[in-house]
Design a protein around this motif. Structure first.
Motif, PDB file in Angstrom:
ATOM      1  N   UNK A 247      52.148  -6.812  46.320  1.00  0.00           N
ATOM      2  CA  UNK A 247      51.821  -7.857  47.284  1.00  0.00           C
ATOM      3  C   UNK A 247      50.409  -8.376  47.095  1.00  0.00           C
ATOM      4  N   UNK A 248      49.449  -7.465  46.861  1.00  0.00           N
ATOM      5  CA  UNK A 248      48.063  -7.874  46.637  1.00  0.00           C
ATOM      6  C   UNK A 248      47.946  -8.690  45.356  1.00  0.00           C
ATOM      7  N   UNK A 249      48.662  -8.273  44.323  1.00  0.00           N
ATOM      8  CA  UNK A 249      48.654  -9.001  43.045  1.00  0.00           C
ATOM      9  C   UNK A 249      49.179 -10.421  43.226  1.00  0.00           C
ATOM     10  N   UNK A 250      50.276 -10.562  43.952  1.00  0.00           N
ATOM     11  CA  UNK A 250      50.858 -11.882  44.187  1.00  0.00           C
ATOM     12  C   UNK A 250      49.905 -12.769  44.986  1.00  0.00           C
TER      13      UNK A 250
ATOM     14  N   UNK B 185      38.212 -14.263  42.349  1.00  0.00           N
ATOM     15  CA  UNK B 185      36.805 -13.914  42.200  1.00  0.00           C
ATOM     16  C   UNK B 185      36.632 -12.409  42.158  1.00  0.00           C
ATOM     17  N   UNK B 186      35.608 -11.948  41.457  1.00  0.00           N
ATOM     18  CA  UNK B 186      35.416 -10.508  41.263  1.00  0.00           C
ATOM     19  C   UNK B 186      35.435  -9.757  42.593  1.00  0.00           C
ATOM     20  N   UNK B 187      34.600 -10.177  43.542  1.00  0.00           N
ATOM     21  CA  UNK B 187      34.552  -9.501  44.839  1.00  0.00           C
ATOM     22  C   UNK B 187      35.850  -9.671  45.613  1.00  0.00           C
ATOM     23  N   UNK B 188      36.519 -10.810  45.426  1.00  0.00           N
ATOM     24  CA  UNK B 188      37.770 -11.059  46.146  1.00  0.00           C
ATOM     25  C   UNK B 188      38.859 -10.082  45.728  1.00  0.00           C
ATOM     26  N   UNK B 189      38.893  -9.733  44.445  1.00  0.00           N
ATOM     27  CA  UNK B 189      39.919  -8.794  43.983  1.00  0.00           C
ATOM     28  C   UNK B 189      39.726  -7.430  44.638  1.00  0.00           C
ATOM     29  N   UNK B 190      38.476  -7.011  44.762  1.00  0.00           N
ATOM     30  CA  UNK B 190      38.217  -5.730  45.421  1.00  0.00           C
ATOM     31  C   UNK B 190      38.543  -5.805  46.910  1.00  0.00           C
ATOM     32  N   UNK B 191      38.322  -6.971  47.528  1.00  0.00           N
ATOM     33  CA  UNK B 191      38.650  -7.109  48.947  1.00  0.00           C
ATOM     34  C   UNK B 191      40.159  -7.120  49.162  1.00  0.00           C
TER      35      UNK B 191
ATOM     36  N   UNK C  96      46.078   9.036  48.303  1.00  0.00           N
ATOM     37  CA  UNK C  96      46.856   8.782  47.097  1.00  0.00           C
ATOM     38  C   UNK C  96      45.945   8.887  45.882  1.00  0.00           C
ATOM     39  N   UNK C  97      46.526   9.330  44.780  1.00  0.00           N
ATOM     40  CA  UNK C  97      45.837   9.342  43.488  1.00  0.00           C
ATOM     41  C   UNK C  97      46.546   8.343  42.594  1.00  0.00           C
ATOM     42  N   UNK C  98      45.831   7.300  42.214  1.00  0.00           N
ATOM     43  CA  UNK C  98      46.433   6.219  41.440  1.00  0.00           C
ATOM     44  C   UNK C  98      46.226   6.416  39.947  1.00  0.00           C
ATOM     45  N   UNK C  99      47.088   5.845  39.174  1.00  0.00           N
ATOM     46  CA  UNK C  99      46.950   5.842  37.719  1.00  0.00           C
ATOM     47  C   UNK C  99      46.047   4.676  37.324  1.00  0.00           C
ATOM     48  N   UNK C 100      44.810   4.700  37.845  1.00  0.00           N
ATOM     49  CA  UNK C 100      43.841   3.625  37.609  1.00  0.00           C
ATOM     50  C   UNK C 100      42.456   4.160  37.914  1.00  0.00           C
ATOM     51  N   UNK C 101      41.455   3.581  37.249  1.00  0.00           N
ATOM     52  CA  UNK C 101      40.079   4.023  37.451  1.00  0.00           C
ATOM     53  C   UNK C 101      39.380   3.264  38.570  1.00  0.00           C
ATOM     54  N   UNK C 102      39.857   2.066  38.897  1.00  0.00           N
ATOM     55  CA  UNK C 102      39.236   1.307  39.978  1.00  0.00           C
ATOM     56  C   UNK C 102      40.261   0.381  40.621  1.00  0.00           C
ATOM     57  N   UNK C 103      39.826  -0.324  41.669  1.00  0.00           N
ATOM     58  CA  UNK C 103      40.726  -1.170  42.444  1.00  0.00           C
ATOM     59  C   UNK C 103      41.256  -2.349  41.635  1.00  0.00           C
ATOM     60  N   UNK C 104      40.421  -2.899  40.767  1.00  0.00           N
ATOM     61  CA  UNK C 104      40.850  -4.047  39.978  1.00  0.00           C
ATOM     62  C   UNK C 104      42.005  -3.688  39.055  1.00  0.00           C
ATOM     63  N   UNK C 105      41.883  -2.556  38.362  1.00  0.00           N
ATOM     64  CA  UNK C 105      42.975  -2.139  37.491  1.00  0.00           C
ATOM     65  C   UNK C 105      44.211  -1.739  38.296  1.00  0.00           C
ATOM     66  N   UNK C 106      44.012  -1.162  39.475  1.00  0.00           N
ATOM     67  CA  UNK C 106      45.163  -0.798  40.310  1.00  0.00           C
ATOM     68  C   UNK C 106      45.980  -2.031  40.653  1.00  0.00           C
ATOM     69  N   UNK C 107      45.292  -3.122  41.012  1.00  0.00           N
ATOM     70  CA  UNK C 107      45.992  -4.363  41.363  1.00  0.00           C
ATOM     71  C   UNK C 107      46.533  -5.044  40.118  1.00  0.00           C
TER      72      UNK C 107
END
Length: 426
Positions: free
Chosen positions: A326-329, A338-344, A374-385
């Motif tokens: 949903x966040x990706x969409x 925007x960089x900060x927007x993806x983290x938000x 949760x433990x995600x298969x990602x190092x940060x929020x940007x890669x998670x999304x």
């Protein structure tokens, strides 16, 4: 002796990896090095560890019903409502519960442990409310659920809708819902909202109204909600879901309205899956985007969060219960790249949603709070999304309730096999 220690965890906004100790379902310590042993240890391997996702807007009573009794061929909101109306007379409690429980398991596997679901009250049997109250109790060890008493067909457009809405609250629904734009007249729409506030005060409930879920730029009920929120001293306790008509308001009015929403401290829920396919179907071309003014509201300090809304039902035929999807969409079609927007965007499926649900006090990875994470298969929020990453582990009160083994991709070239993880070091 701890029950569990999670090692090498990457917490949000933290530079160094930490260890997290858990005992009796609570977080006991968060340190770079923890003295002591544990019954179970999990190595997070530097992956992102966060509180679980929250889904603040879901319709579990309709989940997994796509094609029953027919498919939504026009893709419109109104045809979806018609199909749901055709299905309701044949619903049984067993069908509702079976599909709802399956959909909950999908969401848990994708990292969601906090859900607010709507239950249709426009049925003399109040079957959806009864079924979801039972589901809430039966699934309480796996997930926290809030139930909204939701008048799908309108409080006044449906016979005895007002009485059924109140009865649902007496049965135990947690939140009062409404749908003013679905009433027959503007006057009844205002009356719809006024009655919602009356019931919320009477039964001490939160409010979450489907509001202005249309492309009609003259649908302006959210301003009524904001005024009544201020008049009733309910700042922070009121949520407007969808508000897609706001996309089409003239800019001067929208600017004024957003200021009023901020004053009222209202929560807004946008639902990317449904809003992207249901709204503005009559536009032809050029075609407006079917979502509320997410970026403008965020920029002015409004608490905006993301809901999944539908999972394979008359309104949305796809979905698998992934808040990251949903966040990706929303990033794409709401212009939030925007960089900060993806983290938000990550905040919009975690902290902001927890605020909407009214659970911020017990939510988060902090000493003394429940060990839900949760433990995600990602190092940060940007890669998670970006990757819509798997949840390697989902913990509920310190116990693993879901575990996922990530897929392995290989490219075979020039006689060699190379693992592809889609990661670029930044």
């Amino acid at each position: 002796m701890f029950d569990m220690i999670i090692k090498n965890a990457k917490l949000r906004n933290a530079k160094d990896l930490v260890n997290i100790a858990i005992k009796n379902g609570l977080v006991k310590a968060i340190e770079r090095n923890i003295e002591g042993k544990a019954i179970k240890e999990i190595d997070a391997m530097g992956n992102l560890v966060t509180p679980p996702f929250c889904d603040p807007h879901l319709h579990l009573d309709a989940a997994l019903s796509v094609g029953d009794p027919r498919y939504n061929m026009s893709g419109t909101l109104l045809e979806g409502i018609q199909i749901w109306g055709e299905r309701k007379p044949n619903l049984t409690k067993e069908i509702i519960k079976k599909n709802a429980i399956e959909a909950i398991k999908w969401e848990v596997a994708n990292g969601t442990l906090k859900i607010r679901t709507h239950a249709d009250v426009c049925d003399p049997r109040l079957l959806c409310v009864e079924a979801l109250l039972e589901v809430k109790e039966e699934m309480k060890d796996l997930v926290d659920i809030q139930i909204v008493a939701f008048p799908q067909d309108g409080i006044y457009a449906y016979k005895n809708g007002d009485k059924l809405l109140e009865e649902a609250l007496k049965m135990g629904a947690d939140v009062v819902g409404g749908i003013p734009h679905n009433e027959l007249t503007r006057e009844d729409g205002v009356k719809d909202i006024e009655y919602v506030f009356e019931l919320a005060n009477k039964y001490n409930r939160l409010i979450d109204v489907h509001c202005d879920e249309t492309g009609d730029d003259q649908s302006r009920f959210v301003e009524v909600m904001a005024k009544l929120t201020i008049d009733n001293d309910m700042e922070g306790l009121v949520t407007a879901s969808h508000t897609t008509a706001m996309h089409n308001y003239n800019n001067d009015y929208a600017f004024k309205l957003i200021g009023i929403l901020k004053r009222a401290q209202m929560n807004i829920i946008t639902n990317p899956f449904d809003n992207s396919v249901l709204q503005n179907r009559t536009d032809g071309y050029p075609r407006r985007r079917g979502h509320t003014r997410v970026d403008e509201m965020l920029n002015r300090g409004i608490n905006v969060c993301i809901g999944h809304d539908s999972i394979m039902d008359p309104w949305y035929p796809l979905g698998k219960g992934s808040m990251l999807q949903g966040a990706n969409l929303l990033m794409h079609y709401a212009h939030l790249s925007g960089y900060d927007q993806i983290y938000e965007l990550y905040d919009m499926i975690t902290n902001y949603s927890a605020k909407t649900l009214g659970i911020s006090n017990e939510y988060g990875i902090e000493v003394g709070k429940p060990a839900d994470m949760i433990i995600l298969n990602a190092k940060d929020e940007m890669d998670a999304i970006r990757l819509m990453s798997e949840c390697l582990y989902v913990l509920r009160k310190g116990k693993v309730v879901s575990q996922t083994k990530p897929s392995i991709s290989e490219v075979i070239f020039n006689g060699k096999r190379e693992n592809i993880d889609f990661i670029v070091e930044r």
